[in-house]
Design a protein around this motif. Sequence first.
Motif, PDB file in Angstrom:
ATOM      1  N   MET A  94      32.790 142.332  78.115  1.00 42.52           N
ATOM      2  CA  MET A  94      32.531 140.951  78.519  1.00 42.52           C
ATOM      3  C   MET A  94      32.942 140.727  79.962  1.00 42.52           C
ATOM      4  SD  MET A  94      35.621 139.334  76.294  1.00 42.52           S
ATOM      5  CE  MET A  94      37.296 139.812  76.528  1.00 42.52           C
ATOM      6  N   LEU A  95      32.266 139.767  80.570  1.00 48.76           N
ATOM      7  CA  LEU A  95      32.655 139.367  81.916  1.00 48.76           C
ATOM      8  C   LEU A  95      33.607 138.188  81.790  1.00 48.76           C
ATOM      9  CD1 LEU A  95      29.164 139.511  83.679  1.00 48.76           C
ATOM     10  CD2 LEU A  95      31.085 141.113  83.919  1.00 48.76           C
ATOM     11  N   VAL A  96      34.727 138.277  82.493  1.00 50.47           N
ATOM     12  CA  VAL A  96      35.696 137.178  82.444  1.00 50.47           C
ATOM     13  C   VAL A  96      36.139 136.864  83.860  1.00 50.47           C
ATOM     14  CG1 VAL A  96      36.561 137.728  80.134  1.00 50.47           C
ATOM     15  CG2 VAL A  96      37.593 138.812  82.131  1.00 50.47           C
ATOM     16  N   PRO A  97      36.664 135.661  84.085  1.00 56.19           N
ATOM     17  CA  PRO A  97      37.191 135.354  85.429  1.00 56.19           C
ATOM     18  C   PRO A  97      38.288 136.352  85.790  1.00 56.19           C
ATOM     19  CG  PRO A  97      37.071 133.371  84.081  1.00 56.19           C
ATOM     20  CD  PRO A  97      36.755 134.503  83.185  1.00 56.19           C
ATOM     21  N   ASP A  98      38.399 136.658  87.079  1.00 55.29           N
ATOM     22  CA  ASP A  98      39.340 137.671  87.558  1.00 55.29           C
ATOM     23  C   ASP A  98      40.777 137.448  87.088  1.00 55.29           C
ATOM     24  OD1 ASP A  98      38.957 140.006  88.795  1.00 55.29           O
ATOM     25  OD2 ASP A  98      38.591 139.147  90.797  1.00 55.29           O
ATOM     26  N   ALA A  99      41.193 136.182  87.011  1.00 57.47           N
ATOM     27  CA  ALA A  99      42.597 135.897  86.721  1.00 57.47           C
ATOM     28  C   ALA A  99      42.925 136.041  85.239  1.00 57.47           C
ATOM     29  CB  ALA A  99      42.950 134.488  87.191  1.00 57.47           C
ATOM     30  N   THR A 100      41.938 136.328  84.422  1.00 57.53           N
ATOM     31  CA  THR A 100      42.174 136.426  82.972  1.00 57.53           C
ATOM     32  C   THR A 100      43.111 137.598  82.677  1.00 57.53           C
ATOM     33  OG1 THR A 100      39.932 135.646  82.650  1.00 57.53           O
ATOM     34  CG2 THR A 100      41.056 136.603  80.730  1.00 57.53           C
ATOM     35  N   THR A 101      44.161 137.325  81.915  1.00 55.28           N
ATOM     36  CA  THR A 101      45.083 138.420  81.577  1.00 55.28           C
ATOM     37  C   THR A 101      44.756 138.952  80.194  1.00 55.28           C
ATOM     38  OG1 THR A 101      46.703 136.970  80.549  1.00 55.28           O
ATOM     39  CG2 THR A 101      46.942 137.350  82.923  1.00 55.28           C
ATOM     40  N   HIS A 102      45.235 140.139  79.967  1.00 52.99           N
ATOM     41  CA  HIS A 102      45.088 140.761  78.655  1.00 52.99           C
ATOM     42  C   HIS A 102      45.717 139.874  77.586  1.00 52.99           C
ATOM     43  CE1 HIS A 102      45.083 143.908  75.617  1.00 52.99           C
ATOM     44  NE2 HIS A 102      46.411 143.930  75.576  1.00 52.99           N
ATOM     45  N   GLU A 103      46.846 139.283  77.979  1.00 55.24           N
ATOM     46  CA  GLU A 103      47.560 138.454  77.010  1.00 55.24           C
ATOM     47  C   GLU A 103      46.720 137.246  76.577  1.00 55.24           C
ATOM     48  OE1 GLU A 103      51.155 136.651  78.494  1.00 55.24           O
ATOM     49  OE2 GLU A 103      52.139 136.891  76.563  1.00 55.24           O
ATOM     50  N   THR A 104      45.991 136.628  77.535  1.00 53.13           N
ATOM     51  CA  THR A 104      45.165 135.461  77.157  1.00 53.13           C
ATOM     52  C   THR A 104      44.012 135.894  76.259  1.00 53.13           C
ATOM     53  OG1 THR A 104      43.960 135.669  79.235  1.00 53.13           O
ATOM     54  CG2 THR A 104      45.714 134.040  79.180  1.00 53.13           C
ATOM     55  N   VAL A 105      43.471 137.082  76.505  1.00 43.84           N
ATOM     56  CA  VAL A 105      42.400 137.573  75.639  1.00 43.84           C
ATOM     57  C   VAL A 105      42.933 137.729  74.224  1.00 43.84           C
ATOM     58  CG1 VAL A 105      40.887 139.536  75.160  1.00 43.84           C
ATOM     59  CG2 VAL A 105      41.177 138.716  77.519  1.00 43.84           C
ATOM     60  N   LEU A 106      44.114 138.386  74.107  1.00 39.71           N
ATOM     61  CA  LEU A 106      44.664 138.605  72.771  1.00 39.71           C
ATOM     62  C   LEU A 106      44.991 137.281  72.079  1.00 39.71           C
ATOM     63  CD1 LEU A 106      47.014 141.690  73.160  1.00 39.71           C
ATOM     64  CD2 LEU A 106      44.623 141.600  72.433  1.00 39.71           C
ATOM     65  N   ALA A 107      45.455 136.320  72.905  1.00 36.89           N
ATOM     66  CA  ALA A 107      45.799 135.021  72.322  1.00 36.89           C
ATOM     67  C   ALA A 107      44.547 134.371  71.750  1.00 36.89           C
ATOM     68  CB  ALA A 107      46.455 134.136  73.377  1.00 36.89           C
ATOM     69  N   ALA A 108      43.431 134.484  72.482  1.00 35.36           N
ATOM     70  CA  ALA A 108      42.178 133.888  72.008  1.00 35.36           C
ATOM     71  C   ALA A 108      41.715 134.566  70.722  1.00 35.36           C
ATOM     72  CB  ALA A 108      41.101 134.012  73.092  1.00 35.36           C
ATOM     73  N   VAL A 109      41.854 135.880  70.683  1.00 31.79           N
ATOM     74  CA  VAL A 109      41.449 136.622  69.490  1.00 31.79           C
ATOM     75  C   VAL A 109      42.280 136.159  68.299  1.00 31.79           C
ATOM     76  CG1 VAL A 109      41.411 138.905  68.406  1.00 31.79           C
ATOM     77  CG2 VAL A 109      40.622 138.618  70.775  1.00 31.79           C
ATOM     78  N   LYS A 110      43.570 135.984  68.568  1.00 30.88           N
ATOM     79  CA  LYS A 110      44.464 135.589  67.490  1.00 30.88           C
ATOM     80  C   LYS A 110      44.091 134.193  66.966  1.00 30.88           C
ATOM     81  CE  LYS A 110      49.373 135.746  66.448  1.00 30.88           C
ATOM     82  NZ  LYS A 110      50.713 135.559  67.033  1.00 30.88           N
ATOM     83  N   GLN A 111      43.766 133.339  67.914  1.00 30.58           N
ATOM     84  CA  GLN A 111      43.375 131.966  67.549  1.00 30.58           C
ATOM     85  C   GLN A 111      42.165 131.955  66.641  1.00 30.58           C
ATOM     86  OE1 GLN A 111      42.726 129.936  71.241  1.00 30.58           O
ATOM     87  NE2 GLN A 111      44.401 128.503  70.827  1.00 30.58           N
ATOM     88  N   ALA A 112      41.246 132.902  66.840  1.00 27.85           N
ATOM     89  CA  ALA A 112      40.010 132.923  66.057  1.00 27.85           C
ATOM     90  C   ALA A 112      40.297 133.253  64.593  1.00 27.85           C
ATOM     91  CB  ALA A 112      39.049 133.955  66.655  1.00 27.85           C
ATOM     92  N   ARG A 113      41.452 133.812  64.326  1.00 30.37           N
ATOM     93  CA  ARG A 113      41.852 134.206  62.974  1.00 30.37           C
ATOM     94  C   ARG A 113      40.755 134.958  62.245  1.00 30.37           C
ATOM     95  NH1 ARG A 113      46.295 130.917  61.433  1.00 30.37           N
ATOM     96  NH2 ARG A 113      45.808 131.318  59.270  1.00 30.37           N
ATOM     97  N   PRO A 114      40.221 136.004  62.838  1.00 30.75           N
ATOM     98  CA  PRO A 114      39.144 136.744  62.166  1.00 30.75           C
ATOM     99  C   PRO A 114      39.679 137.466  60.932  1.00 30.75           C
ATOM    100  CG  PRO A 114      39.870 137.926  64.105  1.00 30.75           C
ATOM    101  CD  PRO A 114      40.658 136.653  64.069  1.00 30.75           C
ATOM    102  N   ALA A 115      38.866 137.432  59.854  1.00 34.91           N
ATOM    103  CA  ALA A 115      39.299 138.098  58.621  1.00 34.91           C
ATOM    104  C   ALA A 115      39.286 139.603  58.817  1.00 34.91           C
ATOM    105  CB  ALA A 115      38.350 137.713  57.480  1.00 34.91           C
TER     106      ALA A 115
END
Lengths: 334, 820
Positions: free
Chosen positions: B736-757
């Motif tokens: 995926m393309l993300v803004p330059d300032a995006t950190t790995h931690e924010t990506v993981l936080a978003a994934v966690k928020q999605a609560r995928p089964a």
Amino acid sequence: MSLINDIEPLKQDGIAALYAAADLPALEQTKGAWIGPQGKFTALMKQLGTLSKEEKPAAGKAINAAKIELESALAARRDELELKAALPKEPTDFTLPGRRRTLGKLHPLTQVTEDIVRCFRKIGFAVADGPESEDEYHCFDALNTPADHPARDAQDTFYLGTAARPLLRTHTSSVQIRVMKSQPPPIRIIVPGRVYRRDNADATHNPTFHQIEGLYVDKHVTVGDLKGTVEFVFKQLLGDDVKLRFRPHYFSYTEPSFEIDFSNALVKKLGKDWLEIAGCGMVHPQVFENVGYDPEVWTGWAFGFGIERIAMLRYGITDIRLFYENDARFLRQF
Amino acid sequence: MKITLNWLRQYVDFDGSPVELAERLTMLGLEVEGVQKVAGDFDGVVVGQVLSREKVAGSDKLSVNRVADGRGERTIICGAQNHQPGDKVAVILPGFALPLKPGEKEPFVIQERKVFGVVSQGMMCSNKELGLGEDADGIIILPAEANVGQTFAAHLGRTGGDVIFDLEITPNRPDWNSVIGIAREISAVTGNPLKLPEIKLPDAAGHVDEIVAVRVEDAELCPRYTARVIRGVKVGPSPDWLRAALEKVGLRSINNVVDVTNFVMLESGQPLHAFDFHLIAKAASGKPTIVVRPAQEGERFTTLDNQERVLTAQNLLIADGGKGIALAGVMGGANTGIADDTRDVLIESAYFSSVNIRRTSKSLGLRSDSAYRFERGADIGICDWASRRAAQLILETAGGQLVGGVVDTCPQPPEPKALSVRQEKVQQLLGIEISRSEIERMLGSLGLMVARVPQPLDGTMADAPPISVRVPSFRVDLKRDVDLIEEVARLFGVDKIPSTPPRGAIGMNAYDFVHDQLAEARRLLAGLGLNEAQGQTLIDDAKAKLAVIPAAIVPLANPLSSDMNVLRPSLLPGLLDSLQHNLSRKSGDVALFEVGRVFTLVNGHSKEERRIAIALTGRRAATFWSGAERDAKFNVSDLKGMLEEFLEQFGLRGVVYSRRAESTPLFLESATVSLGGKLPLGELGQLLPVLVKKYDLRDAVFLAELNLDTLLARRNPARSFKPLPQFPAIGRDVAMLVPDATTHETVLAAVKQARPANLEGAELFDIFRGKGVPDGQKSMAYAFTYRAADRTLTDAEVNTAHEKVIEQLEKEVGATMRAG
């Protein structure tokens, strides 16, 4: 009956041709030429129908057997050629240096300390610890070395401008006091750690160095016990050929006090009979009184020695400063 | 302290060799650090007489001589021309060595040897060969009255050979700072009697208290002061025996009077001082008066070494009515010392409090043989004996007449103190069987007075009264029973006490477990390829300031040097020093860790804390001969990876790394390490380039430091088994393309928020900027793994869950999914 007589020579030729194939493509070609749809052997099989009813069974059997032989020859040759094909073009030079994953090394002082600790633990000692910044009480007064005592001369002390623990301990013996004040007897501890003396650095001095202290307090502890334990530990550390000698000496916190000399092949090589290695003695009753133990009930012994000295002897290191420079070429040797 | 064999032998006999004596003394606790034979004293050199001199056939210069040596005759080939038959000469016999010349390492040993076919049995010596002068022209021709056969040393009037022992005297035994004290010890161990010199003073006219008064103002600091006067001495050089006695043990001979005071000090351990009597000012009474008083604050006083000293009221001064004349127990004054024209001498023999002398000596930085003895505890009982001994020797060596009597402020020194010890306690502490009478004999042999007690009827130990002794005043170290037990141990012989194998209680201490955890941390870090360092605890304050604010640094009050003037507040400055050391020795690839204590100032107290630190610079891997990555240098990811692996293995979870917005005095870029963003653990980062330069480093340097005490408190090293997965995983890759300032931690936080089964993990496997990626953006690629514990997932199930992840990423992170 020409057909049945042709089987065997044709098979022999086929096997020879398969083994003559030099590589896998050639082998596939040879296979086609013999047992492929247009192959010579296939052609022979096709003639089977022309034989009489009486001849057929024997000839059929012979042809099948020959075909199996040809196929297994093909498989064997294929294995051979596949193996040959898998080998690299250039043979590997197994004398080339490998791609090293280097393990880090523990500092020689750590290794020696661990060896010493292991020896003591075998005979029931626990490791204890205390602060490196100390006060006069634990470092000197409680050890029967009041201010103005000439014994303090030998231990020139670094002072800090701090209130509570205003000096750097000059020996690990301060921990004796802390441990005895915090737990009742019996006591059986060793204390490895850093100590500090106000000596300029040279080949045998560094203002920071390491000591290990041993303390055993129990009922009916004797000088004989002290000797027995020290001999056990130093034999473990320096080898069974080591000889120890106890010499009366003076320390303010033990009475009687001894210095321990040792001798082995190494000492002889240095051109000496004995080399001083440790100080020890029976805990001074005044020290017991200072920590609230009854010297009429409890006796004990203590001893201490420098870890650098043991490491220098063990590895043949001649300059103590090497331990604190952390030259990678030095660290990797141990 | 140095002592000579000949001197010792004046007081006690000893049969063995000097080496045996050294061994005996060492095993008594009087460690002999050196045994030196002195003077060689012309060993094997005798007075001979030339009987005949003939030419050697075939040589121009050599002569063959018959020489009488007192026992017989010998043949000596000689190259000298200056001798005649009848001459007395110095002959060295074969097997003996010439004295060592400056620069020589091995002495030259004379051997019998054949010269021009003749066996030469020794050598006739020149002055130069015997070290007596530079004269090498010809051999020594002795006066006609020389006795043939006499040793050359005896002919010269020199004493024979002697042996100097260099002893280490422990501070508890001031009585050993004297020849007699050591002789007493030898007497105890050999049973040979101690022979003290007999002092007979001539009958003297008058009484010294008619001509001098002594007033002690502080009897606690000076419990005893004695004064004796000798009139009409002739100050001059000391006789040979006196000069030799002092010089052999390292003292300079000054004059006969001063030398006697030094001799008696070495002999008896009692420091003495000699004043020029006429330089002691008279008091109003008309008598010279010695006043022992505290100095006045700021009082100036010039000691014998011609140094002016500024005194305080803590310093005890010997004064006359007006001026100071000696710094009590430390050094005499320049104003009243013995000079060539001194006629009348006052001998001071006093006893001063050890603590006061020690303080004075220390505070003035003035060490002396006298102060050394007083501060260890002198013998109050010996003052008068030593004074009389000095008087005797001054009369012998410098003449004069003794004035009768003595001024003594303490004519009755304190009674010897009483001590007792029970026989069973001796046995219990030493672990030996020893009889009561043997203990009594040993203590008696040391000069202790053993009280006689009636033997109990049944002879059992328990009923017997303890062994009681009176301790003579020279044994200031004997204070309680255990001190007497030590005396028994020494005389019994520590080597004879049998060793008992280790036995007894099992040790326990709370730290024992901590020690193992520190060892575990070290092993993990070494396993990561880091070498363990041990840095100096004492470092330069300028370097300490790189790590903490100045107010947190613990300074040394008495540093040895400015590069070691504070306690390390962090392990990092020390590791930088180690990197610099390695670089300066051309090894530029260094990976170190240290486990150690640091010190910070908190509310005026020094706070100790254990830390772990890592330093990396140079190449990541050992030299290899192929591959694009072979020269790759360490970067921040190497350091981060080590921390992650270490922390996980050490049992810490929930570690958060937060980038600092600004550079620090140490780091160009850095992050704090914490547990859950709350509990600080430490930091990591890249060293400022200006410091890289300052430390002469070559490549980028990466540093990390963690608080080990916190790690120990918060680790959970417990492990429990999780069943291995039974069903297959299904993977979904996302780029995926993300803004330059995006950190790995924010990506993981978003994934966690999605609560995928059934999401098992999300692993970053690529970050890319460049072709196909717009400016201000980057491409991140993750591999997602889905798995259920109880069944095989269907594609549809996974798709549903994964859709939620993608939606969340688009919404929260602003991600644009890349095709394929």
